[in-house]
Design an enzyme around this catalytic site. Structure first.
Site, PDB file in Angstrom:
ATOM      1  N   HIS A 128       0.807  -1.235   0.000  1.00  0.00           N
ATOM      2  CA  HIS A 128       0.000   0.000   0.000  1.00  0.00           C
ATOM      3  C   HIS A 128       0.836   1.280   0.000  1.00  0.00           C
ATOM      4  O   HIS A 128       0.330   2.338  -0.375  1.00  0.00           O
ATOM      5  CB  HIS A 128      -0.932   0.032   1.211  1.00  0.00           C
ATOM      6  CG  HIS A 128      -1.955  -1.072   1.213  1.00  0.00           C
ATOM      7  ND1 HIS A 128      -2.819  -1.277   0.158  1.00  0.00           N
ATOM      8  CD2 HIS A 128      -2.241  -2.025   2.137  1.00  0.00           C
ATOM      9  CE1 HIS A 128      -3.601  -2.318   0.444  1.00  0.00           C
ATOM     10  NE2 HIS A 128      -3.267  -2.790   1.629  1.00  0.00           N
TER      11      HIS A 128
HETATM   12 ZN   LIG Z   1      -4.111  -7.201   2.909  1.00  0.00          ZN
END
Ligand SMILES: [Zn+2]
Length: 323
Positions: A128
């Site tokens: 992320h």
């Molecule tokens: Zn995840």
């Protein structure tokens, strides 16, 4: 294949990557995996290598220098968040996050030098993090650094990134959205139901990269059967765009019983993906597959799914969920 052909990169430095106060990404995750690896009799079959700290220059292969500085400053103070509220700072977070990147680079080096045929890094696959910011428990994006290192330090061009974590690998996807030499395939829980909200099927790459990215969202509750249907598309995509190295983010939060997601695979999904990626890497002439643990917050699940991946790396004949 000789036993040393599979390298696992793990040690004290990567165990420190995790958050306190009951945060799902605790510092105990690596230990749960290593204990399961031993319990299944595989610890002696792999070569365990210690991680190292990534240099500032290596972090800057992917991240902006300003963001690297920001993490370093917050790491000294050790309070507040590195993003909007998911990823807390703590004293030493810079060193812990730098060791995750260093661990993945140790695995890259082992594969590129021929010392290993497959490699696995449990505390890694922090998909992320963006070039200029933390997100979703991820401080530095070791996957992104690995892509840049493979290109700039090892001279490769086309790299495949395959992600079966329950969450969309947005940090990797958007960093390379216009880059046609990053072949991307990601099966995840539909973004309408889960963080980070992205990864619709229509998101397939931009400009010259159009068509090189494959996003396959699954409905909450999807299990092995739905995974296998989607997986067939991943294989076709990887065959359409042959690569020179496969990065495999095998997050275990897609297994039934994870406390923060809603998919329902068994670890056989992870074993199947690992087996097929090894076959594809071999068929494409390089054999290089780097597994990264990614998410997974149910300790039993992460231990079993990651061990299933390592077992498959060791033994191409591991069981699959095909009849
Ligand atoms: Zn995840």
């Amino acid at each position: 294949m000789p036993p040393s052909a599979v390298t696992v990169v793990a040690g004290d430095a990567t165990a420190r990557y995790g958050f306190a106060s009951g945060h799902p990404f605790g510092t105990d995750r690596q230990e749960h995996f290593l204990r399961e690896l031993s319990a299944q009799g595989l610890a002696g079959a792999v070569r365990v290598v210690a991680p190292r700290m990534a240099s500032d220059g290596e972090l800057a292969l992917f991240h902006t220098p300003a963001y690297v500085d920001f993490v370093q400053r917050r790491s000294v103070r050790g309070d507040g968040f590195l993003d909007g509220g998911d990823t807390p700072a703590f004293k030493g977070v810079f060193e812990a996050a730098g060791a995750v990147v260093g661990a993945t680079l140790v695995a890259v080096q082992a594969l590129m030098s021929g010392a290993a045929r497959r490699a696995f890094v449990p505390i890694a696959g922090l998909h992320h993090a963006a070039r200029a910011g933390a997100a979703g428990f991820c401080v530095f994006n070791d996957c992104g650094v690995a892509v840049e290192s493979l290109r700039r330090e090892h001279g490769l061009r086309r790299i495949a990134y395959v992600d079966i974590d329950a969450h969309h690998g947005d940090g990797v996807f958007y960093a390379f959205e216009e880059d046609g030499d990053l072949v991307f395939a990601d099966i995840h829980e539909d973004g309408r139901d889960l963080f980070p909200g992205t990864g619709a099927r229509e998101e397939s790459g931009r400009g010259a990269a159009a068509g090189t990215k494959l996003n396959l969202p699954l409905a909450p509750g999807a299990g092995d059967e739905e995974f296998l249907s989607a997986w067939a598309e991943v294989e076709a995509h990887l065959e359409r765009f042959p690569s020179e190295f496969i990065l495999f983010q095998c997050g275990a939060d897609s297994l039934a019983g994870d406390p923060i997601t809603h998919l329902r695979y068994s670890e056989a999904a992870h074993a199947h993906a690992a087996k097929r990626l090894c076959a594809i890497a071999d068929a494409q002439g390089h054999g290089r597959v780097l597994g990264m643990g990614g998410g997974g917050y149910n300790r039993r699940n992460l231990a079993r799914a990651w061990t299933a991946v390592v077992r498959t790396f060791l033994d191409g004949e591991s069981a699959t969920i095909h009849g």
